[in-house]
Design a protein around this motif. Sequence first.
Motif, PDB file in Angstrom:
ATOM      1  N   GLU A  58      -1.873  -3.713   6.978  1.00  0.00           N
ATOM      2  CA  GLU A  58      -1.566  -2.424   7.576  1.00  0.00           C
ATOM      3  C   GLU A  58      -0.364  -2.582   8.496  1.00  0.00           C
ATOM      4  N   GLY A  59       0.298  -1.462   8.779  1.00  0.00           N
ATOM      5  CA  GLY A  59       1.427  -1.502   9.692  1.00  0.00           C
ATOM      6  C   GLY A  59       2.676  -0.926   9.075  1.00  0.00           C
ATOM      7  N   HIS A  60       3.784  -1.065   9.792  1.00  0.00           N
ATOM      8  CA  HIS A  60       5.051  -0.511   9.330  1.00  0.00           C
ATOM      9  C   HIS A  60       5.618  -1.341   8.191  1.00  0.00           C
ATOM     10  N   TYR A  61       6.388  -0.674   7.346  1.00  0.00           N
ATOM     11  CA  TYR A  61       6.958  -1.290   6.150  1.00  0.00           C
ATOM     12  C   TYR A  61       7.818  -2.508   6.463  1.00  0.00           C
ATOM     13  N   GLU A  62       8.476  -2.514   7.631  1.00  0.00           N
ATOM     14  CA  GLU A  62       9.379  -3.609   7.954  1.00  0.00           C
ATOM     15  C   GLU A  62       8.699  -4.706   8.771  1.00  0.00           C
ATOM     16  N   ALA A  63       7.401  -4.593   9.000  1.00  0.00           N
ATOM     17  CA  ALA A  63       6.677  -5.611   9.769  1.00  0.00           C
ATOM     18  C   ALA A  63       6.598  -6.923   8.995  1.00  0.00           C
ATOM     19  N   GLU A  64       6.511  -8.017   9.724  1.00  0.00           N
ATOM     20  CA  GLU A  64       6.510  -9.352   9.121  1.00  0.00           C
ATOM     21  C   GLU A  64       5.364  -9.532   8.132  1.00  0.00           C
ATOM     22  N   ASN A  65       4.202  -8.957   8.443  1.00  0.00           N
ATOM     23  CA  ASN A  65       3.041  -9.165   7.567  1.00  0.00           C
ATOM     24  C   ASN A  65       3.188  -8.487   6.209  1.00  0.00           C
ATOM     25  N   LYS A 111      14.727   5.958   3.272  1.00  0.00           N
ATOM     26  CA  LYS A 111      13.687   6.726   2.569  1.00  0.00           C
ATOM     27  C   LYS A 111      13.797   8.211   2.930  1.00  0.00           C
ATOM     28  N   GLY A 112      14.138   8.487   4.190  1.00  0.00           N
ATOM     29  CA  GLY A 112      14.326   9.876   4.600  1.00  0.00           C
ATOM     30  C   GLY A 112      15.476  10.529   3.861  1.00  0.00           C
ATOM     31  N   ASP A 113      16.568   9.785   3.656  1.00  0.00           N
ATOM     32  CA  ASP A 113      17.707  10.293   2.880  1.00  0.00           C
ATOM     33  C   ASP A 113      17.267  10.665   1.469  1.00  0.00           C
ATOM     34  N   ILE A 114      16.454   9.789   0.879  1.00  0.00           N
ATOM     35  CA  ILE A 114      15.980  10.025  -0.488  1.00  0.00           C
ATOM     36  C   ILE A 114      15.085  11.257  -0.533  1.00  0.00           C
ATOM     37  N   ALA A 115      14.205  11.398   0.465  1.00  0.00           N
ATOM     38  CA  ALA A 115      13.333  12.573   0.515  1.00  0.00           C
ATOM     39  C   ALA A 115      14.145  13.855   0.663  1.00  0.00           C
ATOM     40  N   ARG A 116      15.202  13.817   1.466  1.00  0.00           N
ATOM     41  CA  ARG A 116      16.071  14.988   1.600  1.00  0.00           C
ATOM     42  C   ARG A 116      16.748  15.321   0.267  1.00  0.00           C
ATOM     43  N   ARG A 117      17.172  14.273  -0.434  1.00  0.00           N
ATOM     44  CA  ARG A 117      17.785  14.491  -1.749  1.00  0.00           C
ATOM     45  C   ARG A 117      16.761  15.091  -2.712  1.00  0.00           C
ATOM     46  N   GLY A 118      15.549  14.583  -2.667  1.00  0.00           N
ATOM     47  CA  GLY A 118      14.490  15.118  -3.521  1.00  0.00           C
ATOM     48  C   GLY A 118      14.177  16.570  -3.218  1.00  0.00           C
ATOM     49  N   LYS A 119      14.246  16.911  -1.946  1.00  0.00           N
ATOM     50  CA  LYS A 119      14.021  18.310  -1.544  1.00  0.00           C
ATOM     51  C   LYS A 119      15.077  19.210  -2.160  1.00  0.00           C
ATOM     52  N   GLY A 130      -6.416   3.306  -3.912  1.00  0.00           N
ATOM     53  CA  GLY A 130      -7.745   3.902  -3.885  1.00  0.00           C
ATOM     54  C   GLY A 130      -7.745   5.315  -4.408  1.00  0.00           C
ATOM     55  N   GLU A 131      -8.818   6.041  -4.137  1.00  0.00           N
ATOM     56  CA  GLU A 131      -8.892   7.431  -4.576  1.00  0.00           C
ATOM     57  C   GLU A 131      -7.886   8.296  -3.830  1.00  0.00           C
ATOM     58  N   LYS A 132      -7.645   7.963  -2.557  1.00  0.00           N
ATOM     59  CA  LYS A 132      -6.662   8.645  -1.733  1.00  0.00           C
ATOM     60  C   LYS A 132      -5.694   7.617  -1.173  1.00  0.00           C
ATOM     61  N   HIS A 133      -4.535   8.080  -0.687  1.00  0.00           N
ATOM     62  CA  HIS A 133      -3.645   7.198   0.052  1.00  0.00           C
ATOM     63  C   HIS A 133      -4.372   6.720   1.313  1.00  0.00           C
ATOM     64  N   CYS A 134      -4.261   5.441   1.619  1.00  0.00           N
ATOM     65  CA  CYS A 134      -5.001   4.909   2.767  1.00  0.00           C
ATOM     66  C   CYS A 134      -4.441   5.419   4.088  1.00  0.00           C
ATOM     67  N   GLY A 135      -3.135   5.702   4.121  1.00  0.00           N
ATOM     68  CA  GLY A 135      -2.510   6.219   5.330  1.00  0.00           C
ATOM     69  C   GLY A 135      -2.127   5.161   6.338  1.00  0.00           C
ATOM     70  N   LYS A 136      -2.466   3.870   6.068  1.00  0.00           N
ATOM     71  CA  LYS A 136      -2.244   2.808   7.045  1.00  0.00           C
ATOM     72  C   LYS A 136      -1.303   1.705   6.570  1.00  0.00           C
ATOM     73  N   CYS A 137      -1.175   1.521   5.260  1.00  0.00           N
ATOM     74  CA  CYS A 137      -0.316   0.437   4.776  1.00  0.00           C
ATOM     75  C   CYS A 137       1.152   0.819   4.947  1.00  0.00           C
ATOM     76  N   GLY A 138       2.042  -0.142   4.793  1.00  0.00           N
ATOM     77  CA  GLY A 138       3.451   0.093   5.045  1.00  0.00           C
ATOM     78  C   GLY A 138       4.043   1.225   4.235  1.00  0.00           C
ATOM     79  N   THR A 139       3.661   1.322   2.962  1.00  0.00           N
ATOM     80  CA  THR A 139       4.236   2.371   2.120  1.00  0.00           C
ATOM     81  C   THR A 139       3.712   3.757   2.502  1.00  0.00           C
ATOM     82  N   VAL A 195       2.830   4.619   5.618  1.00  0.00           N
ATOM     83  CA  VAL A 195       3.528   4.941   6.861  1.00  0.00           C
ATOM     84  C   VAL A 195       4.946   5.412   6.570  1.00  0.00           C
ATOM     85  N   GLU A 196       5.633   4.696   5.681  1.00  0.00           N
ATOM     86  CA  GLU A 196       7.004   5.052   5.331  1.00  0.00           C
ATOM     87  C   GLU A 196       7.050   6.415   4.633  1.00  0.00           C
TER      88      GLU A 196
END
Length: 206
Positions: A70-77, A152-160, A176-185, A187-188
């Motif tokens: 769990e954590g931010h996408y750029e975290a060491e773990n 990623k924000g730039d890409i989302a704006r382009r997608g919009k 899982g059945e739903k997005h976990c909401g906690k892993c790096g992806t 969060v991103e």
Amino acid sequence: MDSVTLLYQEKERIAVALSFDYGSNHNCKELPFARWHCEQLGIEHVVISLEFMGRLFKSSLLSGDDAIPEGHYEAENMKSTVVPFRNGIMLSIAAGMAESRDLKYVMMANHGGDHAIYPDCRPEFVKAMSEATRTGTYPGIELLCPFTNMTKGDIARRGKELGVDYSKTWSCYRGGEKHCGKCGTCVERREALAEAGIEDKTSYDV
């Protein structure tokens, strides 16, 4: 989100879209969405099995949902989610398929947020891999990666702008059945959609 955005941006010049089933926790969630978007755009969708990666490669992405940090996408773990040379392997196959179909280019939707963790997403890799496919194929196949220096924000704006329905995409590494909401992806994903001003219709566990 990234590959689907590229699919819509380059829809007029994409002859075939490739998905790879390599045994990750989330392949079963990603693949139906990839097929759905290709059907909407009338683009041929081919799924290629790389089951050997799931058996032989070491990565938390291949080790069950409990192994995903769990954590931010750029975290060491998050380095545990690296699948060794994944993009190199997939791009090699894509180049071979492109040459077999008399195509000139292969596209990949890596982006700037990948650089900290994934070596095979960085500009140096893109340059080297493009040189390899260009010199290693008769038609001189080139690798095109238009999002390499975008966030990623730039890409989302382009997608919009393109009208991409991100509710029909999957990001979570746990699968899982739903997005976990906690892993790096996850969060991103949340950050990018918010940054782009897109209503987040994703169903999260938290």
